[in-house]
Design a protein around this motif. Structure first.
Motif, short mmCIF file in Angstrom:
data_model
loop_
_atom_site.label_atom_id
_atom_site.label_comp_id
_atom_site.label_asym_id
_atom_site.label_seq_id
_atom_site.Cartn_x
_atom_site.Cartn_y
_atom_site.Cartn_z
N UNK A 221 4.18 10.85 15.58
CA UNK A 221 4.55 9.57 16.05
C UNK A 221 4.30 8.29 15.16
N UNK A 222 3.15 8.57 14.19
CA UNK A 222 2.77 7.60 12.97
C UNK A 222 3.22 7.96 11.79
N UNK A 223 3.56 7.16 10.77
CA UNK A 223 3.89 7.46 9.55
C UNK A 223 2.61 8.36 8.96
N UNK A 224 3.00 9.02 8.09
CA UNK A 224 1.84 10.07 7.40
C UNK A 224 1.99 9.97 5.77
N UNK A 225 1.46 8.74 5.01
CA UNK A 225 1.61 8.42 3.80
C UNK A 225 0.64 9.33 3.21
N UNK A 226 -0.25 10.10 3.61
CA UNK A 226 -1.25 10.97 2.92
C UNK A 226 -2.51 9.98 2.55
N UNK A 227 -2.56 8.71 3.22
CA UNK A 227 -3.78 8.25 2.81
C UNK A 227 -4.16 7.27 4.23
N UNK B 257 -10.31 -12.54 3.06
CA UNK B 257 -9.50 -11.38 2.84
C UNK B 257 -9.76 -10.59 1.60
N UNK B 258 -10.06 -11.11 0.67
CA UNK B 258 -10.38 -10.18 -0.53
C UNK B 258 -11.74 -9.18 -0.29
N UNK B 259 -12.46 -9.66 0.56
CA UNK B 259 -13.78 -8.92 0.85
C UNK B 259 -13.68 -7.92 1.94
N UNK B 260 -12.54 -8.45 2.73
CA UNK B 260 -11.85 -7.31 4.01
C UNK B 260 -11.28 -6.13 3.02
N UNK B 261 -10.56 -6.42 2.16
CA UNK B 261 -9.95 -5.29 1.22
C UNK B 261 -10.97 -4.38 0.79
N UNK B 262 -12.17 -4.96 0.19
CA UNK B 262 -13.13 -4.09 -0.40
C UNK B 262 -13.71 -3.39 0.58
N UNK B 263 -14.09 -3.84 1.98
CA UNK B 263 -14.45 -2.97 3.04
C UNK B 263 -13.49 -1.84 3.46
N UNK B 264 -12.09 -2.30 3.50
CA UNK B 264 -11.16 -1.36 3.66
C UNK B 264 -11.20 -0.43 2.64
N UNK C 145 -11.87 3.52 3.83
CA UNK C 145 -10.99 4.80 3.53
C UNK C 145 -11.89 5.95 2.79
N UNK C 146 -12.60 5.49 1.90
CA UNK C 146 -13.51 6.38 1.09
C UNK C 146 -14.34 7.37 2.08
N UNK C 147 -14.90 6.76 3.13
CA UNK C 147 -15.84 7.30 3.76
C UNK C 147 -14.74 8.04 5.15
N UNK D 55 -5.26 -4.94 1.63
CA UNK D 55 -5.81 -3.55 1.86
C UNK D 55 -5.10 -2.44 1.73
N UNK D 56 -3.65 -2.50 1.67
CA UNK D 56 -3.05 -1.38 1.24
C UNK D 56 -3.46 -1.07 -0.14
N UNK D 57 -3.37 -1.97 -1.16
CA UNK D 57 -3.73 -1.77 -2.53
C UNK D 57 -5.34 -0.80 -2.53
N UNK D 58 -6.10 -1.78 -1.80
CA UNK D 58 -7.66 -1.21 -1.66
C UNK D 58 -7.55 0.38 -1.13
N UNK D 59 -6.83 0.69 -0.24
CA UNK D 59 -6.82 2.15 0.15
C UNK D 59 -6.14 2.99 -0.76
N UNK D 60 -4.92 2.48 -1.16
CA UNK D 60 -4.64 3.33 -2.39
C UNK D 60 -5.42 3.75 -3.45
#
Ligand code: PMM
Length: 299
Positions: A21-27, A255-262, A266-268, A281-286
């Motif tokens: 039911x949710x997208x599955x972009x592999x990240x 927001x920039x710091x939020x992206x770092x936390x994202x 994601x790494x964890x 955050x999309x760039x960050x998790x990529x």
């Protein structure tokens, strides 16, 4: 494989989970925040009418949000509850229009009637910051609808949650309390395969608790459910940005710091991050995905 390599492999989070039911972009997924409220802590009042809220939801999706999370009641510390009719009027028309436009939505509510109406309007997931504790009818509603469900660690309503921010060992206690939630939810018929867990950063937590939980995601992963992390613009980020000073950087500057936390979440192995600024955050998790892929090639 050397001993060091096999130890590292054991520590490596599994590949991103996929939920029907949710997208599955592999990240790690990106959940974009859409607060249809006059009083949320960082974006209150910006999208308080249906048209503006729908436009913002479409914008979040265009920016790459995998899910748009529609909320009609502020959960900031000290916030007053909203009448049910008001919460329904804020959220349901927005969900309906976004779902019609093909946007994957969730509803951020602790109330079973709002969850039920939002499911009828097309949400694929109910995001309950109380993990089913605020409304005893929530578990049954989820069980009957079969929708995906985010159970967040929670101890008390917004008005009084700061009084409950006491822990001897926050990771152990949050893990135990979430385990109890899973047991009770599944006893009431919720499919465990459809439960996502959330450590509830900022909910009855002080900044040091938020940091300990963020660095303890590995322990929470052991519960075997996908993890959602909601760190966006929260106070622990604002205080860390103030470099140990007494003050804090205001929500708009986080927001920039939020992206770092994202990226760190994601790494964890976080399954999803809930954020205001989707693009960053999309760039960050990529980047976290690419990093993990290259690191695992070296093992
Ligand atoms: N935080 C807020 C609201 N909803 N939902 C989940 N699952 N996790 C969270 O951490 C969370 C949430 C409060 O933040 P906001 O007022 O900026 O939406």
């Amino acid at each position: 494989m050397s001993t060091l390599q096999s130890v590292a492999a054991l520590d490596e989070p599994a590949s991103p989970a996929e939920l029907e039911g949710l997208p599955a972009p592999g990240r790690c997924l990106i959940m974009g925040i859409l607060n249809v409220t006059p009083d949320s802590f960082s974006d209150g009042g910006l999208y308080a009418d249906t048209r503006r809220a729908v436009d913002r939801g479409l914008e979040l999706a265009a920016q790459g949000a995998d899910i748009v999370d529609v909320g009609g009641e502020s959960t900031r510390p000290g916030a007053d509850p909203v009448a049910l009719e008001e919460e329904l009027a804020r959220t349901v028309p927005v969900v309906r229009e976004l779902a019609r436009a093909g946007v994957c939505t969730s509803v951020d509510t602790v109330h079973a009637p709002v969850a039920r109406a939002a499911v009828e309007a097309g949400v694929r997931m109910v995001n309950d910051v109380s993990g089913g504790l605020a409304d005893p009818a929530m578990a049954q509603t989820i069980a009957v609808s079969g929708v995906l469900y985010v159970a967040t660690h929670w101890r008390a309503p917004s008005r009084e949650m700061d009084r409950h921010a006491h822990y001897d060992d926050v990771v152990t206690e949050v893990t135990a309390e979430l385990t109890c939630r899973i047991r009770q939810l599944t006893e009431q018929g919720v499919d465990p395969a459809r439960i996502v867990l959330d450590p509830g950063l900022g909910f009855a937590k002080r900044s040091e608790h938020d940091w300990t939980l963020l660095t303890g995601l590995g322990a929470l992963r052991q519960l075997g459910h996908p993890l959602l992390v909601g760190a966006s613009r929260k106070r622990f980020i604002g205080t860390a940005l103030a470099d140990g000073g007494a003050g804090e950087v205001p929500p708009g500057g986080r927001d920039a710091a939020t992206a770092a936390v994202s990226a760190l979440a994601a790494l964890d192995g976080a399954f999803c991050v809930r954020v205001h600024d989707v693009r960053a955050s999309l760039d960050a998790v990529r980047m976290a995905s690419a990093y993990r892929a290259h690191r695992s090639q070296q093992l």
